[in-house]
Motif scaffolding. Structure first.
Motif, PDB file in Angstrom:
ATOM      1  N   ILE A   5      49.533  53.835 162.529  1.00  0.00           N
ATOM      2  CA  ILE A   5      50.626  54.240 163.414  1.00  0.00           C
ATOM      3  C   ILE A   5      50.660  53.354 164.656  1.00  0.00           C
ATOM      4  CG2 ILE A   5      51.527  56.124 164.858  1.00  0.00           C
ATOM      5  CD1 ILE A   5      50.112  58.034 162.796  1.00  0.00           C
ATOM      6  N   CYS A   6      49.499  53.083 165.205  1.00  0.00           N
ATOM      7  CA  CYS A   6      49.421  52.284 166.439  1.00  0.00           C
ATOM      8  C   CYS A   6      50.117  50.929 166.300  1.00  0.00           C
ATOM      9  CB  CYS A   6      47.973  52.047 166.843  1.00  0.00           C
ATOM     10  SG  CYS A   6      47.100  53.556 167.248  1.00  0.00           S
ATOM     11  N   ASN A   7      49.915  50.305 165.146  1.00  0.00           N
ATOM     12  CA  ASN A   7      50.453  48.955 164.964  1.00  0.00           C
ATOM     13  C   ASN A   7      51.574  48.894 163.925  1.00  0.00           C
ATOM     14  OD1 ASN A   7      48.684  47.589 166.855  1.00  0.00           O
ATOM     15  ND2 ASN A   7      47.069  48.188 165.445  1.00  0.00           N
ATOM     16  N   THR A  23      41.607  39.696 151.308  1.00  0.00           N
ATOM     17  CA  THR A  23      40.658  40.413 150.457  1.00  0.00           C
ATOM     18  C   THR A  23      39.699  41.308 151.246  1.00  0.00           C
ATOM     19  OG1 THR A  23      39.146  38.546 150.557  1.00  0.00           O
ATOM     20  CG2 THR A  23      40.643  38.618 148.669  1.00  0.00           C
ATOM     21  N   SER A  24      39.801  41.315 152.575  1.00  0.00           N
ATOM     22  CA  SER A  24      38.848  42.119 153.353  1.00  0.00           C
ATOM     23  C   SER A  24      39.522  42.793 154.539  1.00  0.00           C
ATOM     24  CB  SER A  24      37.727  41.216 153.879  1.00  0.00           C
ATOM     25  OG  SER A  24      38.263  40.336 154.843  1.00  0.00           O
ATOM     26  N   MET A  25      38.852  43.805 155.093  1.00  0.00           N
ATOM     27  CA  MET A  25      39.361  44.487 156.279  1.00  0.00           C
ATOM     28  C   MET A  25      39.434  43.517 157.458  1.00  0.00           C
ATOM     29  SD  MET A  25      40.422  47.505 155.912  1.00  0.00           S
ATOM     30  CE  MET A  25      40.473  48.121 157.606  1.00  0.00           C
ATOM     31  N   ALA A  26      38.473  42.605 157.537  1.00  0.00           N
ATOM     32  CA  ALA A  26      38.472  41.641 158.640  1.00  0.00           C
ATOM     33  C   ALA A  26      39.743  40.789 158.607  1.00  0.00           C
ATOM     34  CB  ALA A  26      37.237  40.761 158.558  1.00  0.00           C
ATOM     35  N   GLN A  27      40.121  40.376 157.396  1.00  0.00           N
ATOM     36  CA  GLN A  27      41.344  39.572 157.265  1.00  0.00           C
ATOM     37  C   GLN A  27      42.582  40.408 157.555  1.00  0.00           C
ATOM     38  OE1 GLN A  27      40.553  38.233 153.270  1.00  0.00           O
ATOM     39  NE2 GLN A  27      40.382  36.110 153.974  1.00  0.00           N
ATOM     40  N   LEU A  28      42.545  41.697 157.122  1.00  0.00           N
ATOM     41  CA  LEU A  28      43.682  42.583 157.396  1.00  0.00           C
ATOM     42  C   LEU A  28      43.858  42.778 158.899  1.00  0.00           C
ATOM     43  CD1 LEU A  28      43.985  45.785 155.187  1.00  0.00           C
ATOM     44  CD2 LEU A  28      45.538  43.861 155.365  1.00  0.00           C
ATOM     45  N   ALA A  33      46.650  43.391 162.370  1.00  0.00           N
ATOM     46  CA  ALA A  33      46.097  44.150 163.500  1.00  0.00           C
ATOM     47  C   ALA A  33      45.783  45.602 163.135  1.00  0.00           C
ATOM     48  CB  ALA A  33      47.011  44.092 164.716  1.00  0.00           C
ATOM     49  N   VAL A  34      45.597  45.869 161.820  1.00  0.00           N
ATOM     50  CA  VAL A  34      45.263  47.231 161.369  1.00  0.00           C
ATOM     51  C   VAL A  34      43.957  47.688 162.019  1.00  0.00           C
ATOM     52  CG1 VAL A  34      44.668  48.649 159.373  1.00  0.00           C
ATOM     53  CG2 VAL A  34      46.348  46.843 159.154  1.00  0.00           C
TER      54      VAL A  34
END
Ligand code: FES
Length: 56
Positions: A5-7, A23-28, A33-34
């Protein structure tokens, strides 16, 4: 559906990012900006990411 919601990040946007090579949360976090604000979406975003990757 909105995941972060924030982004204002939807599951569709995560799906697109995965089809573009994420492929990763870091890339997401880097590209969409998730989870960079309150962080409450982290586990849901991770679940959506995992689902998208398993469909690849
Ligand atoms: Fe994703 Fe707040 S809902 S950082």
């Amino acid at each position: 559906m909105i995941v972060c919601i924030c982004n204002n990040v939807s599951d569709r946007k995560i799906e697109q990012a995965v089809s573009n090579g994420t492929t990763s949360m870091a890339q997401l976090r880097e590209c969409l900006a998730v989870g960079t604000c309150c962080g409450k979406c982290h586990s849901h975003a991770k679940q959506v990411l995992r689902e998208c990757l398993s469909l690849q």
